[in-house]
Design a protein around this motif. Structure first.
Motif, PDB file in Angstrom:
ATOM      1  N   ASP A 661       0.839  -1.193   0.000  1.00 14.00           N
ATOM      2  CA  ASP A 661       0.000   0.000   0.000  1.00 14.00           C
ATOM      3  C   ASP A 661       0.872   1.239   0.000  1.00 14.00           C
ATOM      4  O   ASP A 661       1.242   1.759   1.038  1.00 14.00           O
ATOM      5  CB  ASP A 661      -0.935  -0.046   1.230  1.00 14.00           C
ATOM      6  CG  ASP A 661      -1.920   1.121   1.191  1.00 14.00           C
ATOM      7  OD1 ASP A 661      -2.032   1.769   0.107  1.00 14.00           O
ATOM      8  OD2 ASP A 661      -2.576   1.371   2.214  1.00 14.00           O
ATOM      9  N   GLU A 662       1.213   1.655  -1.218  1.00 11.45           N
ATOM     10  CA  GLU A 662       2.057   2.835  -1.356  1.00 11.45           C
ATOM     11  C   GLU A 662       1.324   3.872  -2.172  1.00 11.45           C
ATOM     12  O   GLU A 662       0.479   3.529  -3.007  1.00 11.45           O
ATOM     13  CB  GLU A 662       3.380   2.456  -2.044  1.00 11.45           C
ATOM     14  CG  GLU A 662       4.352   1.797  -1.070  1.00 11.45           C
ATOM     15  CD  GLU A 662       5.556   1.202  -1.769  1.00 11.45           C
ATOM     16  OE1 GLU A 662       5.637   1.316  -3.018  1.00 11.45           O
ATOM     17  OE2 GLU A 662       6.400   0.623  -1.072  1.00 11.45           O
ATOM     18  N   PRO A 663       1.657   5.150  -1.950  1.00 14.70           N
ATOM     19  CA  PRO A 663       0.934   6.193  -2.679  1.00 14.70           C
ATOM     20  C   PRO A 663       1.118   6.045  -4.188  1.00 14.70           C
ATOM     21  O   PRO A 663       2.202   5.702  -4.654  1.00 14.70           O
ATOM     22  CB  PRO A 663       1.579   7.502  -2.187  1.00 14.70           C
ATOM     23  CG  PRO A 663       2.478   7.140  -1.074  1.00 14.70           C
ATOM     24  CD  PRO A 663       2.674   5.688  -1.034  1.00 14.70           C
ATOM     25  N   ASP A 690      -2.240  -5.125   7.274  1.00 16.45           N
ATOM     26  CA  ASP A 690      -0.786  -5.322   7.208  1.00 16.45           C
ATOM     27  C   ASP A 690      -0.163  -4.544   6.045  1.00 16.45           C
ATOM     28  O   ASP A 690       0.801  -4.974   5.427  1.00 16.45           O
ATOM     29  CB  ASP A 690      -0.443  -6.818   7.130  1.00 16.45           C
ATOM     30  CG  ASP A 690      -1.130  -7.491   5.950  1.00 16.45           C
ATOM     31  OD1 ASP A 690      -2.040  -6.871   5.336  1.00 16.45           O
ATOM     32  OD2 ASP A 690      -0.749  -8.617   5.601  1.00 16.45           O
ATOM     33  N   LYS A 691      -0.780  -3.389   5.744  1.00 15.27           N
ATOM     34  CA  LYS A 691      -0.217  -2.451   4.773  1.00 15.27           C
ATOM     35  C   LYS A 691      -0.140  -2.983   3.340  1.00 15.27           C
ATOM     36  O   LYS A 691       0.789  -2.748   2.596  1.00 15.27           O
ATOM     37  CB  LYS A 691       1.212  -2.006   5.227  1.00 15.27           C
ATOM     38  CG  LYS A 691       1.256  -1.290   6.526  1.00 15.27           C
ATOM     39  CD  LYS A 691       1.373   0.207   6.253  1.00 15.27           C
ATOM     40  CE  LYS A 691       1.192   0.932   7.582  1.00 15.27           C
ATOM     41  NZ  LYS A 691       1.324   2.316   7.547  1.00 15.27           N
ATOM     42  N   GLY A 719       6.616  -3.115  -6.101  1.00 12.23           N
ATOM     43  CA  GLY A 719       5.631  -3.187  -5.044  1.00 12.23           C
ATOM     44  C   GLY A 719       4.545  -4.224  -5.277  1.00 12.23           C
ATOM     45  O   GLY A 719       3.782  -4.547  -4.375  1.00 12.23           O
ATOM     46  N   VAL A 720       4.446  -4.776  -6.490  1.00  9.42           N
ATOM     47  CA  VAL A 720       3.386  -5.743  -6.779  1.00  9.42           C
ATOM     48  C   VAL A 720       3.756  -7.100  -6.191  1.00  9.42           C
ATOM     49  O   VAL A 720       4.864  -7.610  -6.399  1.00  9.42           O
ATOM     50  CB  VAL A 720       3.134  -5.847  -8.292  1.00  9.42           C
ATOM     51  CG1 VAL A 720       2.180  -7.001  -8.597  1.00  9.42           C
ATOM     52  CG2 VAL A 720       2.565  -4.541  -8.819  1.00  9.42           C
TER      53      VAL A 720
END
Ligand code: MN
Length: 728
Positions: A661-663, A690-691, A719-720
């Motif tokens: 979960d990143e911007p 858990d983000k 990030g994937v």
């Protein structure tokens, strides 16, 4: 046929005058004089003056309506070889054109035909080349050979057999290929006399003995034909004649029978004014006498390679005998007799453009000559072309079947019997097993292997060569499709009507079903089931006609809660059908209603199977779909994607992407998907404690390949964590 009046300079000139108004007869006179002087004192083997021979040859050329240089060449053709005359003299006297023609014929005559195959191949090649250079050379040579064959009796037996064999191997096929049937037929008959004298004279005797009986029969049948045709205002020339010895001989050989049946050797010919009358006459004859199946040939619509045109048929005559009939126009008759010579027009001794088309065959041979350096190969190729039209193969019992060139065991099977063709799985050719698409050769003995479970398929149409086999296969497939459609349609209607308290059998009995179907141009229940099965009419279309609107709406309301799609299904069935049905081919069924299983939602590229669904046509699942594996095997049908161009249909697919979960991750995902030109129908995102972020996209893709590209592109992004196609 044979024009055998005693030839003189006068008969030649009068024949030429029939087709040349301004014929330069003085040149012919001079050529005659030249040849007569050159051959003076020479005798033929018969003891007659030699000049009889070139005169006969020139007369045959006049019968073929050839140009004056050809006729002069006929007169001069043996002077250079057999007398003191030289080519230079001929050129001085008659010009370069004629000198070259005489040279060509002389060279052809000098070809020594040896028994060695290689020699023969080389010789044959020379002959073809001579032909390509100037086809008149070969025509003079044909006329020469015809006269030599007519006078062959004066030679010693060894030479008779040699010349006859050569004539059968080379000259008769060439005459046939050029379409000059009367020369071909006469040559063949003459070869029979020397190659199989025993049979020839026996045939001659029998035919002579039955002459009166035959003539009476011909007169009788011709009169019947004539009368029938007149009833339909067709004024035809009807003629019957005994067939040529050689074709009777071939028939006896083929059928392994003796010549017995007097009728079997007669052929009839009907000559009419135009093509329409040809077909009309055929109709009249077939209406009066039962045609023999498989014997009708339309060489008018599909002329032979040598330009021959006619309708051929065989009917069962008044005494139960087979009558072979040819129907043609006067023009076609001329071509049939004179072959390509009938097309020829000369303009001052040259071919005009129209005639050039007729020598394309020769040009093709010339091309082959360039390609094929091995003389044997060349001979083989030419031989194949000369006999290109047919393949003759044997049944295990020795019966001969005539098939088209390139025919396969399937063609053979259908030639034996429709059932044999339909059940054919392969063939033993000369004792060895071969697959269905094996090409048969003349002389093969073919035994068909059948299986009771075999049925024809559409692929067979690509394998077979004969129109008979094609027609039989098409009939079978159509019939099978109809039966399946009938069954399917009935099931679909029954299922569709039940929720409204109707049963199909009751509606059928009361006639309500038919009444509802009438506005759709349907006349029988069976027709209706088939139309539904094929998807031409949807069950919902019919339900709307049977069930009152109120009842329909009430049912709709009730169904809404449990099945949202029902409303759409009833009212948008037609739309849905056209969109998806085109994308899928169902084995043996055309135009059937298709839907995709919502459990697995197949994409083009997925391996798929179909199930006949009660009431809804065929449902397509991914082959590995659990629901599909669970379904009734009885209802399984083979289905295939039928996507002719990329992106022809768009399918909704759901993919789940798990990321950190990143911007900005959603923008990144959307951008990645859109970069493939793919539309995102919806997106749902939730984050976990858990983000992680879980995004579910509904995208519209064209096929599996496109989806895989998107998936791997997403997987490559920073990030994937995972990308997954959701099946429901
Ligand atoms: Mn000669």
């Amino acid at each position: 046929m044979a024009k055998q009046s005693v030839a003189t300079l006068k008969t030649i000139c009068s024949k030429v005058e029939t087709y040349y108004l301004d014929a330069k007869l003085d040149l012919i006179h001079r050529a005659y004089q030249f040849a007569d002087d050159a051959h003076r004192g020479q005798l033929r083997s018969s003891g007659e003056p030699y000049m009889i021979h070139p005169t006969e040859v020139a007369q045959t050329l006049a019968d073929l309506h050839l140009d004056i240089p050809s006729i002069i060449t006929g007169l001069l053709h043996d002077t250079v070889e057999d007398t003191h005359a030289t080519l230079e003299e001929i050129e001085k006297e008659f010009g370069k054109d004629i000198a070259e023609l005489v040279d060509g014929v002389t060279k052809l005559s000098q070809i020594a035909f040896k028994t060695s195959e290689e020699k023969q191949a080389e010789n044959f090649r020379k002959m073809i080349l001579a032909m390509a250079k100037d086809i008149r050379v070969i025509l003079v040579k044909l006329a020469d050979r015809l006269n030599n064959m007519r006078t062959l009796e004066h030679l010693i037996p060894y030479k008779q057999k040699m010349i006859a064999q050569e004539t059968l191997d080379i000259y008769a096929p060439i005459a046939n290929r050029l379409g000059i049937s009367w020369i071909k037929l006469e040559l063949e008959d003459l070869t029979l006399r020397y190659l199989h004298p025993h049979i020839y004279f026996k045939l001659a005797q029998r035919i002579a003995k039955t002459k009166r009986e035959r003539e009476k029969y011909i007169e009788e049948v011709a009169a019947i034909f004539d009368e029938r045709l007149k009833e339909y205002d067709i004024h035809a020339l009807v003629a019957g004649r005994a067939k040529h010895f050689y074709s009777i001989f071939k028939k006896m050989e083929r059928r392994k029978v003796e010549y017995e049946d007097v009728y079997d050797v007669i052929a009839f010919r009907i000559i009419v004014d135009n093509i329409t009358e040809c077909y009309k006459s055929l109709g009249v004859i077939h209406a009066a006498y039962k045609p023999v199946p498989g014997r009708f040939k339309d060489y008018i619509a599909m002329p032979k390679a040598n330009a021959y045109q006619s309708l051929h048929t065989t009917v069962i005559g008044p005494y139960g005998e087979r009558i072979e009939i040819q129907i043609r126009t006067q023009d076609m008759h001329q071509v049939a007799e004179g072959g390509i010579a009938a097309h020829w027009k000369y303009k001052e001794g040259k071919f005009d453009s129209r005639s050039r088309e007729n020598v394309t065959w020769v040009n093709r041979l010339l091309e082959w000559h360039k390609d094929l350096s091995d003389p044997n190969e060349f001979l083989e190729t030419v031989k194949i072309d000369l006999f290109a039209e047919d393949v003759f193969v044997f049944t295990p019992k020795g019966e001969v079947k005539q098939l088209s060139h390139g025919a396969t065991p399937l063609d053979f099977g259908y030639a034996v019997h429709t059932d044999v063709g339909n059940k054919c799985v392969g063939a033993k050719v000369n004792g060895k097993i071969f697959p269905l698409k094996h090409r048969l050769k003349s002389g093969d003995t073919v035994e068909i292997i059948t299986s009771p479970t075999q049925t024809p398929s559409k692929d067979w149409l690509k394998i077979v060569k004969s129109s008979r086999a094609k027609a039989k296969i098409r009939t079978f497939i159509k019939e099978q499709e109809r039966n399946r459609a009938h069954k399917l349609g009935k099931e679909m209607l029954d299922k569709g009507l039940r929720p409204f308290g109707h049963t199909l059998s009751k509606l059928e009995k009361s006639g309500e079903l038919l009444k509802a179907a009438q506005p759709l141009n349907i006349r029988t229940d069976s027709e209706l089931f088939i139309a539904v099965g094929y998807g031409r009419i949807t069950t919902d279309e019919l339900i709307q006609k049977i069930v009152p609107k109120e009842a329909l709406e009430k049912k709709l309301e009730a169904a809404k809660a449990e099945d949202q799609s029902f409303l759409k299904r009833v009212f948008n069935a037609a739309k849905k059908k056209s969109e998806t049905s085109n994308a899928i081919t169902v084995a043996d069924l055309d135009d059937v209603l298709i839907r995709f299983g919502r459990c697995c939602n197949p994409l083009p590229g997925d391996s798929i199977i179909g199930f006949i669904t009660r009431g809804r046509g065929v449902t397509v699942h991914i082959a590995s779909c659990a629901k599909a594996l669970d379904s009734d095997k009885e209802r399984k049908v083979e289905v295939q994607w039928n996507i002719t161009e990329k992106g022809a249909i768009k399918r909704h697919v759901r993919i789940r992407v798990v990321t950190l979960d990143e911007p900005g991750f959603l923008a990144l995902m959307s951008q990645t998907i859109s970069s493939f030109g793919v539309n995102i129908a919806s997106a749902n995102i939730r984050t976990t404690h858990d983000k992680k972020a879980i995004a579910v996209f509904d995208v519209e893709v064209g096929d599996l390949g496109q989806l895989q590209k998107i998936t791997s592109a997403l997987e490559g992004k920073k990030g994937v964590i995972s990308v997954e196609r959701l099946r429901s």
